[in-house]
Structure formats: structure tokens, C-alpha cells
Design a protein around this motif. Structure first.
Motif, PDB file in Angstrom:
ATOM      1  N   ILE A 159      69.581  91.985  33.218  1.00 53.32           N
ATOM      2  CA  ILE A 159      68.630  91.260  34.054  1.00 53.32           C
ATOM      3  C   ILE A 159      68.881  89.763  33.898  1.00 53.32           C
ATOM      4  CG2 ILE A 159      66.189  90.888  34.582  1.00 53.32           C
ATOM      5  CD1 ILE A 159      65.592  93.533  33.162  1.00 53.32           C
ATOM      6  N   PRO A 160      69.027  89.029  34.986  1.00 50.15           N
ATOM      7  CA  PRO A 160      69.286  87.583  34.884  1.00 50.15           C
ATOM      8  C   PRO A 160      68.057  86.844  34.364  1.00 50.15           C
ATOM      9  CG  PRO A 160      68.901  88.199  37.156  1.00 50.15           C
ATOM     10  CD  PRO A 160      68.975  89.485  36.393  1.00 50.15           C
ATOM     11  N   ASP A 161      68.273  85.636  33.894  1.00 46.30           N
ATOM     12  CA  ASP A 161      67.170  84.844  33.347  1.00 46.30           C
ATOM     13  C   ASP A 161      66.878  83.603  34.178  1.00 46.30           C
ATOM     14  OD1 ASP A 161      69.343  83.265  32.820  1.00 46.30           O
ATOM     15  OD2 ASP A 161      69.124  83.277  30.635  1.00 46.30           O
ATOM     16  N   ASP A 162      67.468  83.519  35.372  1.00 44.86           N
ATOM     17  CA  ASP A 162      67.352  82.276  36.135  1.00 44.86           C
ATOM     18  C   ASP A 162      66.931  82.483  37.584  1.00 44.86           C
ATOM     19  OD1 ASP A 162      69.631  83.572  36.913  1.00 44.86           O
ATOM     20  OD2 ASP A 162      70.925  81.799  36.887  1.00 44.86           O
ATOM     21  N   ARG A 175      53.494  97.520  37.070  1.00 43.92           N
ATOM     22  CA  ARG A 175      53.553  96.289  36.283  1.00 43.92           C
ATOM     23  C   ARG A 175      54.816  96.172  35.447  1.00 43.92           C
ATOM     24  NH1 ARG A 175      49.491  94.885  31.232  1.00 43.92           N
ATOM     25  NH2 ARG A 175      50.889  93.387  30.237  1.00 43.92           N
ATOM     26  N   VAL A 176      55.436  97.288  35.116  1.00 46.07           N
ATOM     27  CA  VAL A 176      56.637  97.236  34.284  1.00 46.07           C
ATOM     28  C   VAL A 176      57.727  96.373  34.930  1.00 46.07           C
ATOM     29  CG1 VAL A 176      57.598  99.361  35.246  1.00 46.07           C
ATOM     30  CG2 VAL A 176      58.271  98.643  32.964  1.00 46.07           C
ATOM     31  N   THR A 177      57.747  96.309  36.259  1.00 43.54           N
ATOM     32  CA  THR A 177      58.734  95.469  36.951  1.00 43.54           C
ATOM     33  C   THR A 177      58.525  94.000  36.615  1.00 43.54           C
ATOM     34  OG1 THR A 177      58.992  97.014  38.790  1.00 43.54           O
ATOM     35  CG2 THR A 177      59.576  94.711  39.216  1.00 43.54           C
ATOM     36  N   ALA A 178      57.290  93.524  36.801  1.00 45.17           N
ATOM     37  CA  ALA A 178      56.986  92.122  36.501  1.00 45.17           C
ATOM     38  C   ALA A 178      57.220  91.814  35.030  1.00 45.17           C
ATOM     39  CB  ALA A 178      55.540  91.809  36.884  1.00 45.17           C
ATOM     40  N   ASP A 179      56.861  92.748  34.147  1.00 42.02           N
ATOM     41  CA  ASP A 179      57.037  92.535  32.707  1.00 42.02           C
ATOM     42  C   ASP A 179      58.514  92.422  32.347  1.00 42.02           C
ATOM     43  OD1 ASP A 179      54.318  92.600  32.347  1.00 42.02           O
ATOM     44  OD2 ASP A 179      54.257  94.622  31.515  1.00 42.02           O
ATOM     45  N   ALA A 180      59.333  93.317  32.904  1.00 39.24           N
ATOM     46  CA  ALA A 180      60.761  93.312  32.563  1.00 39.24           C
ATOM     47  C   ALA A 180      61.438  92.041  33.062  1.00 39.24           C
ATOM     48  CB  ALA A 180      61.443  94.546  33.158  1.00 39.24           C
ATOM     49  N   LEU A 181      61.128  91.632  34.289  1.00 45.02           N
ATOM     50  CA  LEU A 181      61.728  90.415  34.839  1.00 45.02           C
ATOM     51  C   LEU A 181      61.258  89.180  34.075  1.00 45.02           C
ATOM     52  CD1 LEU A 181      61.401  91.247  38.642  1.00 45.02           C
ATOM     53  CD2 LEU A 181      63.532  91.122  37.330  1.00 45.02           C
ATOM     54  N   THR A 221      58.037  79.756  49.100  1.00 43.99           N
ATOM     55  CA  THR A 221      58.252  79.309  47.722  1.00 43.99           C
ATOM     56  C   THR A 221      59.729  79.182  47.369  1.00 43.99           C
ATOM     57  OG1 THR A 221      58.124  81.596  46.912  1.00 43.99           O
ATOM     58  CG2 THR A 221      56.070  80.315  46.946  1.00 43.99           C
ATOM     59  N   ASP A 222      60.612  79.462  48.331  1.00 42.59           N
ATOM     60  CA  ASP A 222      62.057  79.421  48.065  1.00 42.59           C
ATOM     61  C   ASP A 222      62.462  80.358  46.940  1.00 42.59           C
ATOM     62  OD1 ASP A 222      62.650  77.551  50.068  1.00 42.59           O
ATOM     63  OD2 ASP A 222      62.064  75.885  48.755  1.00 42.59           O
ATOM     64  N   ALA A 223      61.789  81.496  46.844  1.00 45.25           N
ATOM     65  CA  ALA A 223      62.147  82.489  45.833  1.00 45.25           C
ATOM     66  C   ALA A 223      63.512  83.090  46.156  1.00 45.25           C
ATOM     67  CB  ALA A 223      61.090  83.589  45.777  1.00 45.25           C
ATOM     68  N   ASP A 224      64.176  83.621  45.134  1.00 45.07           N
ATOM     69  CA  ASP A 224      65.485  84.241  45.329  1.00 45.07           C
ATOM     70  C   ASP A 224      65.380  85.609  45.986  1.00 45.07           C
ATOM     71  OD1 ASP A 224      67.358  82.295  44.021  1.00 45.07           O
ATOM     72  OD2 ASP A 224      65.999  82.665  42.343  1.00 45.07           O
ATOM     73  N   LEU A 225      64.289  86.289  45.745  1.00 39.81           N
ATOM     74  CA  LEU A 225      64.065  87.583  46.379  1.00 39.81           C
ATOM     75  C   LEU A 225      62.621  88.020  46.163  1.00 39.81           C
ATOM     76  CD1 LEU A 225      65.365  90.657  44.361  1.00 39.81           C
ATOM     77  CD2 LEU A 225      65.332  88.369  43.382  1.00 39.81           C
ATOM     78  N   GLY A 226      62.201  89.025  46.911  1.00 45.17           N
ATOM     79  CA  GLY A 226      60.901  89.634  46.733  1.00 45.17           C
ATOM     80  C   GLY A 226      61.052  91.122  46.488  1.00 45.17           C
ATOM     81  N   ILE A 227      60.149  91.664  45.683  1.00 47.66           N
ATOM     82  CA  ILE A 227      60.121  93.090  45.359  1.00 47.66           C
ATOM     83  C   ILE A 227      58.764  93.639  45.780  1.00 47.66           C
ATOM     84  CG2 ILE A 227      60.130  94.795  43.495  1.00 47.66           C
ATOM     85  CD1 ILE A 227      62.866  93.483  43.943  1.00 47.66           C
ATOM     86  N   VAL A 228      58.741  94.787  46.443  1.00 46.80           N
ATOM     87  CA  VAL A 228      57.470  95.423  46.794  1.00 46.80           C
ATOM     88  C   VAL A 228      57.507  96.887  46.371  1.00 46.80           C
ATOM     89  CG1 VAL A 228      56.840  93.870  48.665  1.00 46.80           C
ATOM     90  CG2 VAL A 228      58.323  95.799  49.157  1.00 46.80           C
ATOM     91  N   HIS A 229      56.389  97.342  45.834  1.00 44.91           N
ATOM     92  CA  HIS A 229      56.263  98.730  45.374  1.00 44.91           C
ATOM     93  C   HIS A 229      55.162  99.452  46.134  1.00 44.91           C
ATOM     94  CE1 HIS A 229      59.057  98.468  42.091  1.00 44.91           C
ATOM     95  NE2 HIS A 229      58.356  97.587  41.407  1.00 44.91           N
ATOM     96  N   ASP A 230      55.209 100.768  46.076  1.00 43.90           N
ATOM     97  CA  ASP A 230      54.092 101.567  46.546  1.00 43.90           C
ATOM     98  C   ASP A 230      53.140 101.811  45.378  1.00 43.90           C
ATOM     99  OD1 ASP A 230      55.716 103.268  45.103  1.00 43.90           O
ATOM    100  OD2 ASP A 230      55.536 104.951  46.489  1.00 43.90           O
ATOM    101  N   GLY A 231      52.126 102.651  45.586  1.00 45.57           N
ATOM    102  CA  GLY A 231      51.062 102.797  44.591  1.00 45.57           C
ATOM    103  C   GLY A 231      51.500 103.308  43.244  1.00 45.57           C
ATOM    104  N   ASP A 232      52.510 104.177  43.195  1.00 47.25           N
ATOM    105  CA  ASP A 232      52.952 104.732  41.913  1.00 47.25           C
ATOM    106  C   ASP A 232      54.301 104.191  41.475  1.00 47.25           C
ATOM    107  OD1 ASP A 232      54.376 106.116  43.878  1.00 47.25           O
ATOM    108  OD2 ASP A 232      54.548 107.915  42.653  1.00 47.25           O
TER     109      ASP A 232
END
Length: 442
Positions: A159-162, A175-181, A221-232
Motif C-alpha cells: 500500500i503506498p504512503d503518499d 472501515r477496514v479499508t480506511a484503516d488500512a490506507l 479535493t484533487d484526490a488521487d482516487l475514490g473508493i466506494v463500498h456497499d453495506g457489507d
């Protein structure tokens, strides 16, 4: 009783505590001595969890309760806990009034048709193997499943750090996605991060129409990418750095090309775009088609030359890591791809786009019509697959005729590399359905 994604439907109608109790009983009767149980954020999941656990212990099975977790977290826990089976109480991307029950095998993949059929038979015949009063099972609570999932992702993905990443959790359990990133050093902005099974922020299914707020924020926000999840969080879809929602077929092509090498295969459902096969051909790899449904894709990944599997709906499977569609793993893998290859928008623009046509024909005889279409198609075409509906391959493209799994509809899909060819294939498919309907009515 079971569809391609377990039992799903309105709570109190299709999905009840009585049904959960019986499924728990049936799992142990079928041979599962230890069962991992988890649920998503829907409040209706709590009484279902209690009933399911009661059915398991009543028949002498032990319950390992991992709490409110994402579906891939629960599926991984089945393997981590060396359990015989797992259950996730979730309706995934369905609306809030629904809930569901999905079963997982000991290797962390969804139950297939045969296993679901055995459970259905036991439930319908009520042939439960109830335990004696002194042989009831036990329930234990295991904490730390989400942290264990995050650690596994960080160990398997660089996982990149920048990067700057917007993560729209859809009020679900991803939430594990946000935590890992965040732990890796990324700048993470979360949307709809409050866990709420009513899904007040947006509908649970991560489609382009429903994720417009996330698209706007990524662009602003000039983010590098966006991630979207479903409920589970078994599904993951993405937004590029220009704020554009990325189609599932495009993501599948990018992931497949990243994972496959010469001689490898990638498992995809029969409604997948030509884009994926063309992308794999560039690296000497090929697709292998499955019926629609992540359980079918997962089953195909058991073959050693199948290195990846995915569905355009947002289910991504890395069999070397887990046999369950893992949205958080996919999110981190995409971040790693962006870090090494550059702008996601540029990668998307580098891929061709092919015209695709879709429509539905209403009929109360959908199975009979599709069966007749298959017979007619075999007479006129050389390359006909009846793996799931009828898929016809031609020199210019393909078309697919399938019976809807939930509605009185026959669905038509046609795709080609040229607009005119796509139109022609679509009209050919419609004409076959018209002929089949006339034959059936006669």
C-alpha cells in the motif's frame, strides 16, 4: 430458498428468526461442528444472529461470534478460526428493509449450489439432528477480526504512503479499508463513515448514480482516487482523479491485466465486456466464463491457472489471499496500482470503450423462452454457450439472452467493437426472442 447470494428479502416476510434458527440447525445437521457468525450494520441482524446461533448450539455445534463485521472479514475468519463453516447475516447492497443469510465453506468461499441444496432439503424436511440436553454447543466471542483482516491486507499488498484517497463507506461496515490506507500513510477522507443499517447517507449499492457526492468530492479535493463500498463491503467500485465513476468492466480489465501473465486465466461471468478479454490478450492470458454470481467465479478460481476472478458489479477475488470477494483488499490493490502506474484517469482513458446494448422483454414463460432461444441459436451459430442463458460469440462481438433470477423478464445484452455491429447483434438477439415467444405461444 437460496439464490446466487444466499437467502435475501424483506425482514419478517422472506427472512425471519424462524428461518435463521432452522438454517443454524441444518448447518450442524449437515456436519459443521464449528461455525463462525457475523453480521452487518442492520439492526434486524441482531435477532437473526441470536436465532441462528441458537439453532447451531441446539444441535451441538459451537458458535464463534465475530460481531458486526464486513462480509470478507467474516469469510477470512472462517479460515483463521479453522471453522467448518461461516454465516454472514447481511443483505449486502439491498435496501434497509431487507436482510439475508449467506453461508461460507471452510476454505472461505461461498456455499455452492450443492451445499445450499443440502441445507434447503434439511430445512424443508425438518430433519434436524438435535443434541441431547448435555451435548449442546457453546458460543464464544472473538474480538480483533477486523484488525486481523487489515493486517493480512497490509502484508499482501504494498500500500503506498503518499496518496490522497476518498473512501465512501455508505454507512456500512467497510472501515477496514480506511484503516488500512491510513495506517500505510495515505491521506484518507471518509464519507458516510457512521455505521448505520438504515443507510441514510446514500443507498447501499455503489452505482454511478448513487455515488455522485463522492465523485464531486474527489474532483474538488484533487484526490488521487475514490473508493466506494456497499453495506457489507464485499463490493468495491472506484472514482478516478477527475471525479469520474469507473465502470465495473473497466476495473475488471485493469485488475485482470495487473494480475495475469502469459498462460494464466481470469474467471469472469458471461455478461462481462469484450474489454476484459482484449486486455488479457495483450499479456497472453485468457478469460474463462462462469454463470453470473460471485460463488461461481470463486469456484472457478480453484483451478491453479486461474489467478484472479471478478464481476463488473464490483466483486473482486484474489484466490491466493481469500476466496471471498474482498472490497477492502481490492481498494488497497487499486491504490497500489495507481501508485505504480500513475493517474487512474489516464489508465481508464487508455482503454478502449465498446458499445453495449441492454434491454429486457417481459414474459411469464422466461425459462421456456430462453430454452427455445438456445435451440434456435444452435441452428444458426457455431459458437453458442448455455452456461448461463445463451451467449453467442461472433466475429464482431457477442450477445447474451438470460432469464432474470428475480423478475418475469428475459434480459438481452449485446456488445461489439463497432456501433453498427452492436446494433445488429442486439436486433438478432431480439428477433430470436420474438421467434421463441411465437413458438412457445403456439
Amino acid at each position: 430458498m437460496f439464490g446466487t447470494s444466499g437467502v435475501r428479502g424483506p425482514v419478517g416476510e422472506t427472512v425471519t428468526a424462524d428461518l435463521a434458527l432452522d438454517i443454524g440447525r441444518a448447518l450442524v445437521t449437515d456436519g459443521a461442528a464449528t461455525v463462525v457468525v457475523g453480521r452487518d450494520a442492520r439492526e434486524s441482524g441482531e435477532p437473526l444472529r441470536r436465532a441462528l446461533s441458537a439453532g447451531i448450539t441446539e444441535c451441538g455445534g459451537d458458535v464463534i461470534d465475530v460481531g458486526v463485521q464486513s462480509t470478507p472479514t467474516v469469510a477470512r475468519s472462517v479460515v483463521d478460526e479453522n471453522a467448518d463453516a461461516g454465516v454472514v447475516i447481511t443483505a449486502s447492497h439491498n435496501p434497509a428493509p431487507d436482510n439475508g443469510i449467506k453461508l461460507w465453506a471452510a476454505d472461505g468461499r461461498a456455499f455452492g449450489e450443492d451445499a445450499n441444496a443440502r441445507i434447503t432439503d434439511i430445512v424443508e424436511r425438518e430433519t434436524f439432528d438435535l443434541a441431547a440436553w448435555d451435548a449442546l454447543g457453546e458460543r464464544s466471542r472473538v474480538d480483533g477480526a477486523r484488525e486481523r483482516h487489515e493486517r493480512a491486507i497490509r502484508e499482501s499488498v504494498a500500500i503506498p504512503d503518499d496518496l490522497s484517497v476518498v473512501v465512501d463507506l455508505g454507512n456500512g461496515v467497510g472501515r477496514v479499508t480506511a484503516d488500512a490506507l491510513h495506517s500505510a500513510g495515505c491521506d484518507v477522507e471518509t464519507l458516510n463513515g457512521q455505521r448505520d443499517g438504515r443507510f441514510p447517507g446514500r443507498p447501499s449499492e455503489p452505482t454511478a448514480e448513487k455515488c455522485q457526492t463522492a465523485c464531486i468530492i474527489v474532483e474538488a479535493t484533487d484526490a488521487d482516487l475514490g473508493i466506494v463500498h456497499d453495506g457489507d463491503a464485499d463490493r468495491m467500485m472506484a472514482i478516478d482523479d477527475r471525479g469520474r465513476f469507473v465502470s465495473g468492466d473497466t476495473l475488471l480489465a485493469l485488475f485482470a491485466r495487473r494480475e495475469a501473465e502469459d498462460g494464466d486465466r481470469v474467471a469472469v461471468p458471461v455478461d462481462t465486456s469484450l474489454l476484459v478479454a482484449d486486455a488479457l490478450a495483450e499479456v497472453g492470458a485468457d478469460v474463462t466464463y462462469t454463470p453470473v454470481g460471485d460463488a461461481y467465479v470463486a469456484a472457478e478460481t480453484a483451478n491453479p491457472d486461474v489467478v484472479f476472478g471478478g464481476e463488473p458489479s464490483g466483486a473482486w477475488i484474489w484466490p491466493a489471499q481469500t476466496r471471498c470477494p474482498d472490497g477492502p483488499l481490492a481498494a488497497c490493490a487499486l491504490a497500489a496500482l495507481v501508485s505504480t502506474e500513475g493517474s487512474l484517469a489516464a489508465m481508464v482513458d487508455d482503454l478502449p470503450t465498446y458499445p453495449i446494448r441492454r434491454d429486457s422483454v417481459q414474459t411469464d414463460a422466461k425459462e421456456a423462452v430462453v430454452e427455445r432461444v438456445a435451440a434456435i441459436a444452435r441452428e444458426g451459430f457455431d459458437d453458442v454457450s448455455t452456461l448461463d442463458g445463451i451467449r453467442v460469440e461472433t466475429e464482431t462481438g457477442w450477445f447474451l439472452v438470460r432469464a432474470s433470477g428475480t423478475e418475469p423478464l428475459v434480459r438481452i445484452t449485446a456488445e461489439a467493437r463497432d456501433e453498427g455491429d452492436a446494433d445488429e447483434l442486439f436486433e438478432t438477439a431480439r428477433e430470436l426472442i420474438d421467434r421463441a415467444g411465437d413458438d412457445h405461444s403456439g
